[in-house]
Scaffold this active site. Sequence first.
Site, PDB file in Angstrom:
ATOM      1  N   GLY A  19       0.821  -1.198   0.000  1.00  0.00           N
ATOM      2  CA  GLY A  19       0.000   0.000   0.000  1.00  0.00           C
ATOM      3  C   GLY A  19       0.856   1.249   0.000  1.00  0.00           C
ATOM      4  N   PRO A  20       0.225   2.403  -0.133  1.00  0.00           N
ATOM      5  CG  PRO A  20      -1.320   3.958  -0.876  1.00  0.00           C
ATOM      6  CD  PRO A  20      -1.225   2.602  -0.271  1.00  0.00           C
ATOM      7  N   GLY A  29       2.658   5.482   4.632  1.00  0.00           N
ATOM      8  CA  GLY A  29       1.905   6.129   5.695  1.00  0.00           C
ATOM      9  C   GLY A  29       0.575   5.510   6.023  1.00  0.00           C
ATOM     10  N   GLY A  81       0.088   2.602   7.539  1.00  0.00           N
ATOM     11  CA  GLY A  81       0.122   1.826   8.777  1.00  0.00           C
ATOM     12  C   GLY A  81       0.530   0.383   8.603  1.00  0.00           C
ATOM     13  CE  LYS A  82       3.471  -0.216   3.346  1.00  0.00           C
ATOM     14  NZ  LYS A  82       3.003   1.182   3.226  1.00  0.00           N
ATOM     15  CB  THR A  83       5.648  -0.341  10.113  1.00  0.00           C
ATOM     16  OG1 THR A  83       6.325  -0.218   8.860  1.00  0.00           O
ATOM     17  CG2 THR A  83       6.639  -0.764  11.178  1.00  0.00           C
ATOM     18  CG  HIS A 138      -6.285  31.254 -11.261  1.00  0.00           C
ATOM     19  ND1 HIS A 138      -5.536  30.991 -12.382  1.00  0.00           N
ATOM     20  CD2 HIS A 138      -6.422  30.054 -10.632  1.00  0.00           C
ATOM     21  CE1 HIS A 138      -5.237  29.698 -12.430  1.00  0.00           C
ATOM     22  NE2 HIS A 138      -5.754  29.110 -11.365  1.00  0.00           N
ATOM     23  CD  GLU A 139      -7.058  29.847  -6.659  1.00  0.00           C
ATOM     24  OE1 GLU A 139      -7.818  28.857  -6.669  1.00  0.00           O
ATOM     25  OE2 GLU A 139      -5.855  29.772  -6.972  1.00  0.00           O
ATOM     26  CG  HIS A 191      -9.991  26.874 -10.221  1.00  0.00           C
ATOM     27  ND1 HIS A 191      -9.871  25.995 -11.271  1.00  0.00           N
ATOM     28  CD2 HIS A 191      -8.749  27.409 -10.030  1.00  0.00           C
ATOM     29  CE1 HIS A 191      -8.614  25.986 -11.700  1.00  0.00           C
ATOM     30  NE2 HIS A 191      -7.917  26.837 -10.966  1.00  0.00           N
TER      31      HIS A 191
END
EC number: 3.4.24.-
Length: 695
Positions: free
Chosen positions: A233-234, A236, A238-240, A456-457, A460
Site C-alpha cells: 500500500g501507499p 503512511g 500503517g503497514k509497519t 483565477h480562484e 475554479h
Amino acid sequence: MNNNKQPKQGNFVKNILMWVILAIVVVVGFNFFFSSNQSSVDKISYSQLMTKLDGNKIENVTMQPSDSLITVTGEYKEPVKVKGTNNFPLLGNSSSEVKNFQAYIIPTDSVVKDIQNAAKSNDVKLSVVQASSSGMWVQILSYIIPMLLFVGIFWLMMGGMGARGGGGGGNPMSFGKSRAKQQDGKTSKVRFADVAGSEEEKQELVEVVDFLKNPKKYHDLGARIPAGVLLEGPPGTGKTLLAKAVAGEAGVPFYSISGSDFVEMFVGVGASRVRDLFENAKKTAPSIIFIDEIDAVGRQRGAGLGGGNDEREQTLNQLLVEMDGFQDDGNSVIVIAATNRSDVLDPALLRPGRFDRKVLVGAPDVKGREAVLKVHAKNKPLASDVDLHNVATQTPGYVGADLENVLNEAALVAARQNKKEINAADIDEGMDRAMAGPAKKDRIQSMREREIVAYHEAGHAIVGLVLENGSTVRKVTVVPRGRIGGYMLALPDEEIMQPTNFHLQDQLASLMGGRLGEEIVFGVATPGASNDIEKATHIARSMVTEYGMSKKLGMVSYEGDHQVFIGRDYGQTKTYSEATAVMIDDEVRRILGEAYDRAKEAIETHREQHKAIAEALLKYETLDAKQIMSLFKTGKMPDEAAAAEVPEPKTFEESLKDANANVDDFSNINIYNGDEKTDSKPEENKEKSEDETAE
C-alpha cells in the site's frame, strides 16, 4: 532515543582508543627494553677489536662460540662514548658512555690465534666459555613476542566490539550476522485497537494471530497457515504498525529488519544474514519476521540494463530458499513484509507457499479517517467546536500519517498562541499547512497580482458550482502558501471510487476555470495554471489510452504497461502505429478543448457571481462553503461573516512577544514562527484529491 545512543557510541570509541594505545605502549616498551640492553654495549668489528687490544684499552676478553660465529665480549679499561640507536626514529638517537663491547668473528684458526696472541702480549685476561644456543632464541623471541602481544590485544578488542555491537552491528568480524532487532512480543504495547481505519486488513491478520496462539487447531484440520503475509500500500497507511500489532496480539518474539540491511558491498554478506535471521527465528519459534521495504532486496532478477547476477540477487535467492517450507513440527516462523512497490517484486517471491496472503493497506475511507483521527486525538485537548467527522470529510485521500500530521500541526498552532485547547480554526490551519505549507501573508504582491489570483480562484469556484457532476466547493483562498498563490478545495458530496466519464469531463472543466478567469477579465495568461494544465492533460490522456472513453479509438488500451526498470522497454516497439499516436493526440486535444469551452460558457454566463466571489476574496482572503454559496446565490456575504475583518499579519517580534506573554523564564525556549519570512524554503504542494486545484 538518539540521546540514549550517543553515550554508548562515545564509550565505544573511547574503549577502542584505549585498546589501541595499550597495544602501542606494550610493543614500544618491549622493543625499548631490548634496544636499551643492546645500546649499553659498544658493537665493534674484528679490526677495531685488534686495534683496541694493541692499544692496551681492553681489560678482559671472553670468547663464546655461537652457531657459525664466535661472540667476543669484554670490558674497556675506561668508558668510551658511543652513539646509540633505537628502533623508533621519532624518539631520535642519543649518545652514552659504555664500558662493555661486543664483536662477532669468523671461527678460523688464524683469527682465534691472532686474538690470543694480542691478549697475551698486552696482559689482557682471556677466557673461553662453552657454546650456547640461547642467543638465537632470544633474538627470535624479540620479534615474535611483540607480534603475539599485538595480535592478542587486537583479538580482545574485536571481542569487546562484538559484545557491544551485537551480531551484525559493531563487530567487523561478523558481517554475516543478522542485524534484525528482536522484540519480545509479550512486552509489546501495540495492539489492534491502536490501528484504526483498517478493519478489513486487521481481519485478514486475525487468523495469523490465532494460528500463533493455537496452532493445534489448524494442524488437526490439515490447514496450512500462510507462510508469509505481504502488506502492500501507499506510504503512511500503517503497514509497519499492523505488523507490530500482530506481534503484540500473538505474544511471540518479533524480529524486525529493513530490506536494505541485508545487502552490503562484501560478497555473500546478504545471503549469510538471511540464513542467520531465519536460524535465530527458528530457535525462538513460534515467531514473526518482519521485513520492511522488502522491495530493496526482493526486486525482479535480471531487470533492466545490467541486471546480471549481482549480490542482491544472491540475497534474494537465499530468501526464497529460506521461505520455502520451514514450518515443521508446529515450530512456525511467519514472515510479514511491507512494501509500497509490489509491482517490482520477483514473481517467485509472490507465489503461494511463500507470500500466500497479500493484504492491500490502502487509504482509509471517511469512516476510517474519523477513526484514525480519534486515535490520534486521545492525548490532545479538543475544543467543543471541533467535529472530527467534518475533518474526515475534508481530507479525502489522506492516510494515517497525514491525519496525524494535521492534528500535530493544529496543536503547534494552538501552542504558538498560548491556547489551552485546539479549536476548529487550529484544525483548519493545520490542514492548510499539511497540504500547502505555512502561510506567506507578508509576501509582497502588487494589487494587480492579487486581483489575478482572486479571479483565477473564483473561476475554479464558479465552474465547480455550475456543473452538475462537479464537486462541492468547500474552500477558496488567496493566501499564498509555499509556491502557490492560492487554491480552491472542491470535494465530492460522497466518495466516488469509480468516477464516470461525466465526472471526469466536469473535473476537466473545473481545472480550466482558473485560466479562463484570468483571460476573460484581464485578457492575460499566467503560469499559475501550469499545475491545472498538467493534471488536465494527464486525465484526458488516461481517458483515451487507458479507460477507453474515446469513441473514435474505442475500448483499446494503448499505454497500460509502464515499465519501472531502466532499459526494460529498450528496443521494444510500441503496440500502435504513428497514425494511431496522432489520433491519440487529436483526441486528447478535443477532450481538453471541449472542457475549455464548457468552462468558458459557465464563467461568461455568471460574470456577476464571478466578480462577487473575487472581490470577497480580495477583502476576506479565505471563503468557506457557506460564504461561497451565499455569494453565488445573493451576491452578498452571510450576515455573521460581513463584520469579520482579515487580521493583519504579525511580525516575528510581535509573535515572539505574544508567545512569551505568559512565560516567566523563556531563556531556554525556542519560539517557532511558521509565518515569518517569504524567503524560507517553500514546502511542496501536497495533492490530496483529483478535485483539488492549486496554482
